[in-house]
Design an enzyme around this catalytic site. Sequence first.
Site, PDB file in Angstrom:
ATOM      1  N   TYR A  50       0.861  -1.207   0.000  1.00  0.00           N
ATOM      2  CA  TYR A  50       0.000   0.000   0.000  1.00  0.00           C
ATOM      3  C   TYR A  50       0.891   1.249   0.000  1.00  0.00           C
ATOM      4  O   TYR A  50       0.720   2.146  -0.829  1.00  0.00           O
ATOM      5  CB  TYR A  50      -0.887  -0.034   1.248  1.00  0.00           C
ATOM      6  CG  TYR A  50      -1.824   1.142   1.400  1.00  0.00           C
ATOM      7  CD1 TYR A  50      -1.424   2.287   2.091  1.00  0.00           C
ATOM      8  CD2 TYR A  50      -3.086   1.120   0.839  1.00  0.00           C
ATOM      9  CE1 TYR A  50      -2.277   3.362   2.239  1.00  0.00           C
ATOM     10  CE2 TYR A  50      -3.957   2.195   0.985  1.00  0.00           C
ATOM     11  CZ  TYR A  50      -3.544   3.311   1.694  1.00  0.00           C
ATOM     12  OH  TYR A  50      -4.390   4.382   1.835  1.00  0.00           O
ATOM     13  N   ASP A  51       1.876   1.255   0.906  1.00  0.00           N
ATOM     14  CA  ASP A  51       2.784   2.424   0.984  1.00  0.00           C
ATOM     15  C   ASP A  51       3.456   2.651  -0.370  1.00  0.00           C
ATOM     16  O   ASP A  51       3.579   3.780  -0.831  1.00  0.00           O
ATOM     17  CB  ASP A  51       3.880   2.167   2.037  1.00  0.00           C
ATOM     18  CG  ASP A  51       3.296   1.996   3.434  1.00  0.00           C
ATOM     19  OD1 ASP A  51       4.074   1.808   4.383  1.00  0.00           O
ATOM     20  OD2 ASP A  51       2.055   2.040   3.564  1.00  0.00           O
ATOM     21  N   SER A  79      13.911  12.038  31.625  1.00  0.00           N
ATOM     22  CA  SER A  79      14.850  11.026  31.109  1.00  0.00           C
ATOM     23  C   SER A  79      15.393  10.337  32.367  1.00  0.00           C
ATOM     24  O   SER A  79      15.441  10.945  33.447  1.00  0.00           O
ATOM     25  CB  SER A  79      15.975  11.715  30.351  1.00  0.00           C
ATOM     26  OG  SER A  79      16.550  12.678  31.215  1.00  0.00           O
ATOM     27  N   LEU A  80      15.770   9.096  32.238  1.00  0.00           N
ATOM     28  CA  LEU A  80      16.169   8.325  33.420  1.00  0.00           C
ATOM     29  C   LEU A  80      17.680   8.246  33.516  1.00  0.00           C
ATOM     30  O   LEU A  80      18.362   8.105  32.496  1.00  0.00           O
ATOM     31  CB  LEU A  80      15.615   6.899  33.317  1.00  0.00           C
ATOM     32  CG  LEU A  80      14.112   6.738  33.474  1.00  0.00           C
ATOM     33  CD1 LEU A  80      13.707   5.319  33.141  1.00  0.00           C
ATOM     34  CD2 LEU A  80      13.706   7.081  34.893  1.00  0.00           C
ATOM     35  N   GLU A  88       9.848  -2.391  36.808  1.00  0.00           N
ATOM     36  CA  GLU A  88       9.104  -2.513  35.543  1.00  0.00           C
ATOM     37  C   GLU A  88      10.037  -2.849  34.372  1.00  0.00           C
ATOM     38  O   GLU A  88      11.208  -2.460  34.406  1.00  0.00           O
ATOM     39  CB  GLU A  88       8.420  -1.169  35.227  1.00  0.00           C
ATOM     40  CG  GLU A  88       7.662  -0.601  36.407  1.00  0.00           C
ATOM     41  CD  GLU A  88       7.178   0.828  36.200  1.00  0.00           C
ATOM     42  OE1 GLU A  88       7.424   1.426  35.119  1.00  0.00           O
ATOM     43  OE2 GLU A  88       6.524   1.345  37.121  1.00  0.00           O
ATOM     44  N   LYS A 145      11.747  -2.192  30.879  1.00  0.00           N
ATOM     45  CA  LYS A 145      11.998  -0.933  30.175  1.00  0.00           C
ATOM     46  C   LYS A 145      11.764  -1.187  28.675  1.00  0.00           C
ATOM     47  O   LYS A 145      12.626  -1.677  27.963  1.00  0.00           O
ATOM     48  CB  LYS A 145      13.421  -0.452  30.409  1.00  0.00           C
ATOM     49  CG  LYS A 145      13.669   0.945  29.816  1.00  0.00           C
ATOM     50  CD  LYS A 145      15.023   1.494  30.207  1.00  0.00           C
ATOM     51  CE  LYS A 145      15.239   2.885  29.608  1.00  0.00           C
ATOM     52  NZ  LYS A 145      15.101   2.887  28.130  1.00  0.00           N
ATOM     53  N   ARG A 163       7.644  12.539  23.162  1.00  0.00           N
ATOM     54  CA  ARG A 163       8.420  13.124  24.257  1.00  0.00           C
ATOM     55  C   ARG A 163       9.178  14.364  23.790  1.00  0.00           C
ATOM     56  O   ARG A 163       9.265  15.370  24.482  1.00  0.00           O
ATOM     57  CB  ARG A 163       9.407  12.066  24.780  1.00  0.00           C
ATOM     58  CG  ARG A 163      10.253  12.522  25.948  1.00  0.00           C
ATOM     59  CD  ARG A 163      11.166  11.399  26.462  1.00  0.00           C
ATOM     60  NE  ARG A 163      12.094  11.914  27.431  1.00  0.00           N
ATOM     61  CZ  ARG A 163      13.164  12.633  27.111  1.00  0.00           C
ATOM     62  NH1 ARG A 163      13.427  12.885  25.837  1.00  0.00           N
ATOM     63  NH2 ARG A 163      13.962  13.096  28.051  1.00  0.00           N
ATOM     64  N   GLU A 181       4.748   3.917  26.715  1.00  0.00           N
ATOM     65  CA  GLU A 181       5.611   3.612  25.565  1.00  0.00           C
ATOM     66  C   GLU A 181       4.776   3.024  24.437  1.00  0.00           C
ATOM     67  O   GLU A 181       4.026   2.059  24.654  1.00  0.00           O
ATOM     68  CB  GLU A 181       6.683   2.595  26.016  1.00  0.00           C
ATOM     69  CG  GLU A 181       7.904   2.535  25.143  1.00  0.00           C
ATOM     70  CD  GLU A 181       8.959   3.586  25.521  1.00  0.00           C
ATOM     71  OE1 GLU A 181       8.687   4.412  26.407  1.00  0.00           O
ATOM     72  OE2 GLU A 181      10.044   3.577  24.923  1.00  0.00           O
ATOM     73  N   LYS A 236      11.432   2.340  40.372  1.00  0.00           N
ATOM     74  CA  LYS A 236      10.866   3.629  40.802  1.00  0.00           C
ATOM     75  C   LYS A 236      10.476   3.519  42.272  1.00  0.00           C
ATOM     76  O   LYS A 236       9.769   2.578  42.644  1.00  0.00           O
ATOM     77  CB  LYS A 236       9.620   3.987  39.988  1.00  0.00           C
ATOM     78  CG  LYS A 236       9.874   4.087  38.502  1.00  0.00           C
ATOM     79  CD  LYS A 236       8.579   4.212  37.715  1.00  0.00           C
ATOM     80  CE  LYS A 236       8.893   4.201  36.238  1.00  0.00           C
ATOM     81  NZ  LYS A 236       7.663   4.197  35.412  1.00  0.00           N
TER      82      LYS A 236
HETATM   83  N1  LIG Z   1      10.413   2.664  28.696  1.00  0.00           N
HETATM   84  C1  LIG Z   1       9.760   2.182  29.742  1.00  0.00           C
HETATM   85  O1  LIG Z   1       9.232   1.043  29.699  1.00  0.00           O
HETATM   86  N2  LIG Z   1       9.629   2.983  30.907  1.00  0.00           N
HETATM   87  N3  LIG Z   1      10.050   4.278  31.002  1.00  0.00           N
HETATM   88  C2  LIG Z   1       9.714   4.649  32.236  1.00  0.00           C
HETATM   89  C3  LIG Z   1       9.947   5.994  32.767  1.00  0.00           C
HETATM   90  C4  LIG Z   1      10.613   6.987  32.133  1.00  0.00           C
HETATM   91  C5  LIG Z   1      10.561   8.069  33.015  1.00  0.00           C
HETATM   92  C6  LIG Z   1       9.861   7.688  34.129  1.00  0.00           C
HETATM   93  O2  LIG Z   1       9.471   6.385  33.955  1.00  0.00           O
HETATM   94  N4  LIG Z   1       9.130   3.678  32.938  1.00  0.00           N
HETATM   95  C7  LIG Z   1       9.073   2.626  32.111  1.00  0.00           C
HETATM   96  N5  LIG Z   1       8.543   1.402  32.413  1.00  0.00           N
END
Ligand SMILES: NC(=O)n1nc(-c2ccco2)nc1N
Length: 322
Positions: free
Chosen positions: A35-36, A81-82, A112, A114, A135, A172, A289
């Site tokens: 399609y694209d 940003s972490l 969690e 990432k 972001r 995300e 966290k």
């Molecule tokens: N990328 C991701 O899964 N993230 N990113 C955060 C985050 C970024 C800033 C605060 O929390 N937390 C999770 N699970």
Amino acid sequence: SPSPAQRAEILRRQIDEAGKAYYDRDEQLIPDAEYDRLVRELEALEQAHPELVNADSPTQRVGGKAASRFAEVRHAVPMLSLGNAFSDEEVQDFVRRISERLRRDTVRFSAEPKLDGLAISLRYEDGRFVQGATRGDGTTGEDVSANLRQIKVIPHTLQGSGWPQVLEVRGEVYMARADFEAYNADARLHEGKVLANPRNAAAGSLRQLDPKMSARRKLSFYAYGIGEVRGGELPPTHSATLAQLKEWGFPVSELCQVVEGGEGLLAYYRDIAERRDGLAFDIDGVVYKLDDRAGQEQMGFVSRAPRWAIAHKFPAQEQTTT
Ligand SMILES: NC(=O)n1nc(-c2ccco2)nc1N
């Protein structure tokens, strides 16, 4: 061989037919990459022969017409940003700093996965989705609301009750590995663009100027945080807030878990590291966290990164060539 006008007519018919099937009957007559490719061929043809462009050409459709760029959105609450930890010692230091400053012997964290996708912010007013943004640089992002509306797992209206008048949900956007492989297999078949990894695929899809093109790439979303909240209270801990978001209809990863102290964090890290290859989506580490929000506020931020959260990355993996 057909004249440019005849070729354009053939392309228009194929694109319209595939578009109708897709939007009216959720039927995929032709694969995404095909399609694209058709749309790009028609756009090139119309560029070379402007006399061919007419109002009902799919490249001219209002809404579907590729905008030139996205509107800017200022994040009322910056998207963080972490800081990173790469070793167990750094994780222990992170926990020690918090337990010393908060004068607590044991500290509870939300641990969690990432997700390796695209951080976005979803804004709801009176329980209705009103705007979504990337972001960007953390303070200013791009308005990608139209594309986010195409992602089936992102609620247009909240379920349940008791949400604040203004609620921003952070999370995300990602492309599951299976959808990524399928997209590339098809791209190879139809000389489409083979993408390097699911993260690029998600970024590329979300930044499609034409929502109709973005809609054809299967994206998903996990909520993991909160932005601006007005006219309402959220639970006192991050983990309870995630549970609340789930009740309001947001997908939250089942891998999120409350753990205690450095040992709990490192055990979680090793467990997720073992399970990583079997997950349906790419991750590049885990995130810890501080769970209680009062403690988060006491810890504050260092420059743009919070003192109360860090990412613990996995060693870089050699990228399998797709
Ligand atoms: N990328 C991701 O899964 N993230 N990113 C955060 C985050 C970024 C800033 C605060 O929390 N937390 C999770 N699970």
